[in-house]
Scaffold this motif. Structure first.
Motif, mmCIF file in Angstrom:
data_model
loop_
_atom_site.group_PDB
_atom_site.id
_atom_site.type_symbol
_atom_site.label_atom_id
_atom_site.label_comp_id
_atom_site.label_asym_id
_atom_site.label_seq_id
_atom_site.Cartn_x
_atom_site.Cartn_y
_atom_site.Cartn_z
ATOM 1 N N ILE A 33 0.837 -1.206 0.000
ATOM 2 C CA ILE A 33 0.000 0.000 0.000
ATOM 3 C C ILE A 33 0.869 1.253 0.000
ATOM 4 O O ILE A 33 0.592 2.220 -0.722
ATOM 5 C CB ILE A 33 -0.976 -0.013 1.195
ATOM 6 C CG1 ILE A 33 -2.027 -1.107 0.980
ATOM 7 C CG2 ILE A 33 -1.638 1.340 1.393
ATOM 8 C CD1 ILE A 33 -2.888 -1.387 2.186
ATOM 9 N N PHE A 34 1.950 1.246 0.773
ATOM 10 C CA PHE A 34 2.844 2.401 0.787
ATOM 11 C C PHE A 34 3.493 2.608 -0.581
ATOM 12 O O PHE A 34 3.606 3.745 -1.050
ATOM 13 C CB PHE A 34 3.918 2.227 1.854
ATOM 14 C CG PHE A 34 4.939 3.321 1.847
ATOM 15 C CD1 PHE A 34 4.618 4.570 2.328
ATOM 16 C CD2 PHE A 34 6.210 3.105 1.328
ATOM 17 C CE1 PHE A 34 5.553 5.602 2.313
ATOM 18 C CE2 PHE A 34 7.139 4.123 1.307
ATOM 19 C CZ PHE A 34 6.807 5.375 1.799
ATOM 20 N N LEU A 35 3.924 1.531 -1.225
ATOM 21 C CA LEU A 35 4.536 1.655 -2.553
ATOM 22 C C LEU A 35 3.540 2.196 -3.570
ATOM 23 O O LEU A 35 3.879 3.071 -4.376
ATOM 24 C CB LEU A 35 5.094 0.310 -3.008
ATOM 25 C CG LEU A 35 6.323 -0.184 -2.262
ATOM 26 C CD1 LEU A 35 6.689 -1.591 -2.723
ATOM 27 C CD2 LEU A 35 7.488 0.763 -2.450
ATOM 28 N N LEU A 36 2.322 1.692 -3.549
ATOM 29 C CA LEU A 36 1.298 2.212 -4.458
ATOM 30 C C LEU A 36 1.013 3.687 -4.196
ATOM 31 O O LEU A 36 0.893 4.482 -5.133
ATOM 32 C CB LEU A 36 0.017 1.394 -4.325
ATOM 33 C CG LEU A 36 0.051 0.006 -4.943
ATOM 34 C CD1 LEU A 36 -1.226 -0.747 -4.607
ATOM 35 C CD2 LEU A 36 0.249 0.096 -6.434
ATOM 36 N N TYR A 37 0.911 4.058 -2.938
ATOM 37 C CA TYR A 37 0.690 5.460 -2.587
ATOM 38 C C TYR A 37 1.837 6.332 -3.095
ATOM 39 O O TYR A 37 1.616 7.407 -3.648
ATOM 40 C CB TYR A 37 0.536 5.598 -1.074
ATOM 41 C CG TYR A 37 0.555 7.034 -0.605
ATOM 42 C CD1 TYR A 37 -0.560 7.841 -0.768
ATOM 43 C CD2 TYR A 37 1.698 7.580 -0.024
ATOM 44 C CE1 TYR A 37 -0.551 9.156 -0.342
ATOM 45 C CE2 TYR A 37 1.720 8.897 0.393
ATOM 46 C CZ TYR A 37 0.599 9.683 0.232
ATOM 47 O OH TYR A 37 0.631 10.990 0.630
ATOM 48 N N SER A 38 3.054 5.860 -2.935
ATOM 49 C CA SER A 38 4.218 6.636 -3.368
ATOM 50 C C SER A 38 4.223 6.825 -4.881
ATOM 51 O O SER A 38 4.509 7.914 -5.371
ATOM 52 C CB SER A 38 5.505 5.937 -2.941
ATOM 53 O OG SER A 38 5.580 5.867 -1.544
ATOM 54 N N VAL A 39 3.917 5.770 -5.614
ATOM 55 C CA VAL A 39 3.917 5.864 -7.074
ATOM 56 C C VAL A 39 2.803 6.785 -7.554
ATOM 57 O O VAL A 39 3.008 7.611 -8.450
ATOM 58 C CB VAL A 39 3.783 4.457 -7.704
ATOM 59 C CG1 VAL A 39 3.518 4.542 -9.195
ATOM 60 C CG2 VAL A 39 5.042 3.644 -7.427
ATOM 61 N N ILE A 40 1.636 6.667 -6.954
ATOM 62 C CA ILE A 40 0.512 7.510 -7.370
ATOM 63 C C ILE A 40 0.736 8.962 -6.969
ATOM 64 O O ILE A 40 0.447 9.884 -7.739
ATOM 65 C CB ILE A 40 -0.809 6.979 -6.767
ATOM 66 C CG1 ILE A 40 -1.155 5.640 -7.420
ATOM 67 C CG2 ILE A 40 -1.948 7.967 -6.939
ATOM 68 C CD1 ILE A 40 -2.276 4.890 -6.750
ATOM 69 N N ASN A 41 1.299 9.186 -5.799
ATOM 70 C CA ASN A 41 1.497 10.538 -5.280
ATOM 71 C C ASN A 41 2.597 11.283 -6.031
ATOM 72 O O ASN A 41 2.446 12.463 -6.340
ATOM 73 C CB ASN A 41 1.817 10.473 -3.788
ATOM 74 C CG ASN A 41 1.739 11.822 -3.130
ATOM 75 O OD1 ASN A 41 0.942 12.657 -3.534
ATOM 76 N ND2 ASN A 41 2.552 12.025 -2.130
ATOM 77 N N ASP A 42 3.706 10.629 -6.325
ATOM 78 C CA ASP A 42 4.837 11.292 -6.983
ATOM 79 C C ASP A 42 5.576 10.294 -7.876
ATOM 80 O O ASP A 42 6.607 9.733 -7.486
ATOM 81 C CB ASP A 42 5.788 11.859 -5.928
ATOM 82 C CG ASP A 42 6.792 12.821 -6.505
ATOM 83 O OD1 ASP A 42 6.775 13.055 -7.729
ATOM 84 O OD2 ASP A 42 7.601 13.357 -5.715
ATOM 85 N N PRO A 43 5.053 10.069 -9.091
ATOM 86 C CA PRO A 43 5.647 9.045 -9.950
ATOM 87 C C PRO A 43 7.075 9.369 -10.398
ATOM 88 O O PRO A 43 7.897 8.460 -10.555
ATOM 89 C CB PRO A 43 4.695 8.964 -11.136
ATOM 90 C CG PRO A 43 3.881 10.191 -11.097
ATOM 91 C CD PRO A 43 3.883 10.668 -9.686
ATOM 92 N N ALA B 258 10.221 6.891 -9.755
ATOM 93 C CA ALA B 258 11.069 6.403 -10.844
ATOM 94 C C ALA B 258 12.539 6.691 -10.550
ATOM 95 O O ALA B 258 13.408 5.852 -10.816
ATOM 96 C CB ALA B 258 10.660 7.044 -12.167
ATOM 97 N N ASP B 259 12.824 7.854 -9.999
ATOM 98 C CA ASP B 259 14.204 8.193 -9.647
ATOM 99 C C ASP B 259 14.756 7.243 -8.586
ATOM 100 O O ASP B 259 15.908 6.826 -8.655
ATOM 101 C CB ASP B 259 14.282 9.635 -9.135
ATOM 102 C CG ASP B 259 14.028 10.662 -10.230
ATOM 103 O OD1 ASP B 259 14.144 10.302 -11.429
ATOM 104 O OD2 ASP B 259 13.712 11.815 -9.888
ATOM 105 N N VAL B 260 13.924 6.893 -7.612
ATOM 106 C CA VAL B 260 14.358 5.962 -6.564
ATOM 107 C C VAL B 260 14.651 4.592 -7.162
ATOM 108 O O VAL B 260 15.662 3.963 -6.846
ATOM 109 C CB VAL B 260 13.291 5.877 -5.443
ATOM 110 C CG1 VAL B 260 13.586 4.723 -4.503
ATOM 111 C CG2 VAL B 260 13.209 7.184 -4.687
ATOM 112 N N VAL B 261 13.771 4.122 -8.038
ATOM 113 C CA VAL B 261 13.980 2.809 -8.663
ATOM 114 C C VAL B 261 15.252 2.817 -9.508
ATOM 115 O O VAL B 261 16.046 1.870 -9.468
ATOM 116 C CB VAL B 261 12.752 2.409 -9.507
ATOM 117 C CG1 VAL B 261 13.042 1.182 -10.350
ATOM 118 C CG2 VAL B 261 11.559 2.161 -8.604
#
Length: 56
Positions: free
Chosen positions: A11-21, A25-28
């Motif tokens: 859920i945290f990962l999904l929230y992070s991607v939706i909130n600031d994609p 992407a930079d983190v990945v």
């Protein structure tokens, strides 16, 4: 307990991607660079280890 932790992380990962994609992407990409660098360094270590011992 383990299942709850997994769901919280997902859920945290999904929230992070939706909130600031863009930042996600930079983190990945940064993690990929770290992993790839580690693999390359391990390969270099073993290459030097084997070529150094054979050349002696």
């Amino acid at each position: 307990m383990r299942l709850i932790i997994i769901w919280v992380v997902v859920i945290f990962l999904l929230y992070s991607v939706i909130n600031d994609p863009q930042r996600s992407a930079d983190v990945v990409l940064a993690l990929w660079d770290v992993i790839w660098g580690a693999i390359a360094n391990i390969g270099t270590f073993f290459e030097e280890l084997f070529t150094g011992s054979i050349g002696r």
